[in-house]
Design a protein around this motif. Structure first.
Motif, short mmCIF file in Angstrom:
data_model
loop_
_atom_site.label_atom_id
_atom_site.label_comp_id
_atom_site.label_asym_id
_atom_site.label_seq_id
_atom_site.Cartn_x
_atom_site.Cartn_y
_atom_site.Cartn_z
N ASP A 1 7.11 20.37 -92.39
CA ASP A 1 6.40 19.15 -92.80
C ASP A 1 7.36 17.99 -93.04
OD1 ASP A 1 7.60 20.19 -95.05
OD2 ASP A 1 5.96 19.66 -96.40
N LEU A 2 8.44 17.92 -92.26
CA LEU A 2 9.49 16.93 -92.48
C LEU A 2 8.93 15.51 -92.61
CD1 LEU A 2 12.41 15.94 -92.56
CD2 LEU A 2 12.42 15.98 -90.05
N ASP A 3 8.04 15.11 -91.72
CA ASP A 3 7.57 13.72 -91.68
C ASP A 3 6.32 13.49 -92.51
OD1 ASP A 3 9.64 12.85 -89.93
OD2 ASP A 3 8.59 13.83 -88.27
N SER A 4 6.09 14.32 -93.51
CA SER A 4 4.90 14.16 -94.36
C SER A 4 5.01 12.90 -95.21
CB SER A 4 4.74 15.38 -95.27
OG SER A 4 5.78 15.41 -96.24
N PRO A 5 3.87 12.29 -95.56
CA PRO A 5 3.90 11.10 -96.42
C PRO A 5 4.62 11.33 -97.74
CG PRO A 5 1.73 11.37 -95.43
CD PRO A 5 2.50 12.61 -95.10
N ALA A 6 4.51 12.54 -98.30
CA ALA A 6 5.16 12.81 -99.59
C ALA A 6 6.68 12.72 -99.46
CB ALA A 6 4.75 14.19 -100.10
#
Length: 361
Positions: free
Chosen positions: A69-74
């Motif tokens: 989930d590298l590019d997740s908003p968090a």
């Protein structure tokens, strides 16, 4: 008359020794201008940059793979405030693309809006974690915090498509999304990430509104003294006077946010929270983090905490990274939790927040 000159090993050795001695004499004389205003010779700049690029590509092979989930908003949100505070004054940002300081540095710090197209995620992680010699680019304060390094990588990957408004909202928080001026004080700095009410959501930051004052103060002290590793929080807390840390702890402890107690239900997370996992020697979470946590100030309140944050902390403890001397028992407990238990207990506690205090991510 014909002259001849034959290169022998001894003559070559003398020549090399002479060149070395000449170099030492020049260095000793002080004639070499090391002022940043002098810049680099082109050949020097080329050589240093070539060595840097090749070194990054080689050592990046030893970096761990990026999270799924590298590019997740968090992840992106988590690094934005730190970038504004610690990076933008050299590299610029969408809201201030040409900082004056960068123009008088040698070498000139590059704009980072093209970093993602030039470097792979693991190469960016190498640069973020270890910095670059001879450039002023520092290493990460807590290099063992893979999660923070990857958050900064995610932010750099998102930077090219970020508008000035988007950047400001991420870097300064929703409380300043309408360009309300920032005051230079510790509370405003905290509010960039945690909000003025401490009511964070979305997994990027913990909810600190309503947390125990003693726990918040102890945590801030640990960050300030380097006892709790975090490139984000050690940097933020280090320059804040102890009296201000106390005021911050008292302020956020007085805000609403975390629940007063947890209500059991029929979910797996509730069963773990109230009964533990006896077969795996996992005690009930509530025995330390329930209602008694407000009396036992060494334990944080979990009721109403963000699910993403709880899960991330448990995974860090399970992996044995970012050790906390005061929480050794939690590292042992987390190592016995399967992934589905981590998700379940995190979801349970996130549901314990009073409805009036909930905020959508």
């Amino acid at each position: 008359m014909k002259l001849s000159f034959r290169i022998t090993g001894r003559r070559l050795l003398y020549l090399l020794a002479g060149v070395g001695l000449l170099g030492l004499l020049v260095a000793w004389s002080g004639l070499v201008n090391i002022g940043a205003s002098a810049g680099h010779w082109r050949v020097t700049a080329w050589a240093l940059h070539a060595v840097m690029q090749n070194s990054v590509r080689t050592y990046a092979l030893f970096e761990p793979p990026p999270p799924a989930d590298l590019d997740s908003p968090a992840h992106i949100r988590r690094a934005a405030g730190h970038f504004e505070t610690a990076c933008a004054f050299c590299h610029g940002s969408p809201s201030h693309p040409a900082p004056i300081l960068a123009t008088v540095m040698t070498p000139v710090p590059p704009a980072l809006d093209g970093a993602a197209s030039k470097w792979t995620p693991r190469q960016l992680a190498r640069i973020v974690r270890h910095g670059v010699k001879y450039t002023g680019m520092p290493a990460w304060i807590a290099p063992e915090r893979d999660d923070e390094v990857w958050a900064m990588v995610a932010f750099l990957r998102a930077l090219p498509d970020m508008s000035a408004d988007d950047y400001r909202r991420l870097a300064f928080g929703d409380d300043h999304a309408e360009n309300r001026p920032l005051r230079n004080n510790p509370l405003e700095s905290c509010a960039r990430c945690h909000g003025l009410d401490g009511n964070s959501a979305g997994g990027a930051f913990p909810v600190i509104g309503g947390q125990s004052e003693a726990y918040l103060r102890a945590t801030l002290d640990a960050y300030a003294k380097g006892l709790r590793p975090s490139g984000f929080m050690q940097f933020a807390a280090n320059a804040v006077p102890a009296s201000e840390l106390q005021r911050l702890a008292a302020y956020y402890a007085s805000r609403p946010g975390l629940g007063r107690h947890s209500e059991p239900d029929d979910s797996d997370g509730s069963r773990i929270a109230f009964h533990g996992i006896p077969a795996s020697d996992v005690p009930a979470c509530e025995s330390c983090h329930g209602d008694s946590a407000r009396r036992r100030d060494t334990y944080p309140v979990l009721a109403g905490q963000d699910a993403g944050y709880i899960a991330a902390r448990l995974r860090l403890m399970k992996e044995g990274t970012a050790p906390l001397p005061a929480a050794r028992v939690m590292h042992t407990i987390a190592s016995r939790l399967p992934e589905e238990a981590i998700e379940a207990v995190a979801e349970f506690y996130s549901r314990q927040r009073p409805a009036a205090d909930r905020r959508d991510p």
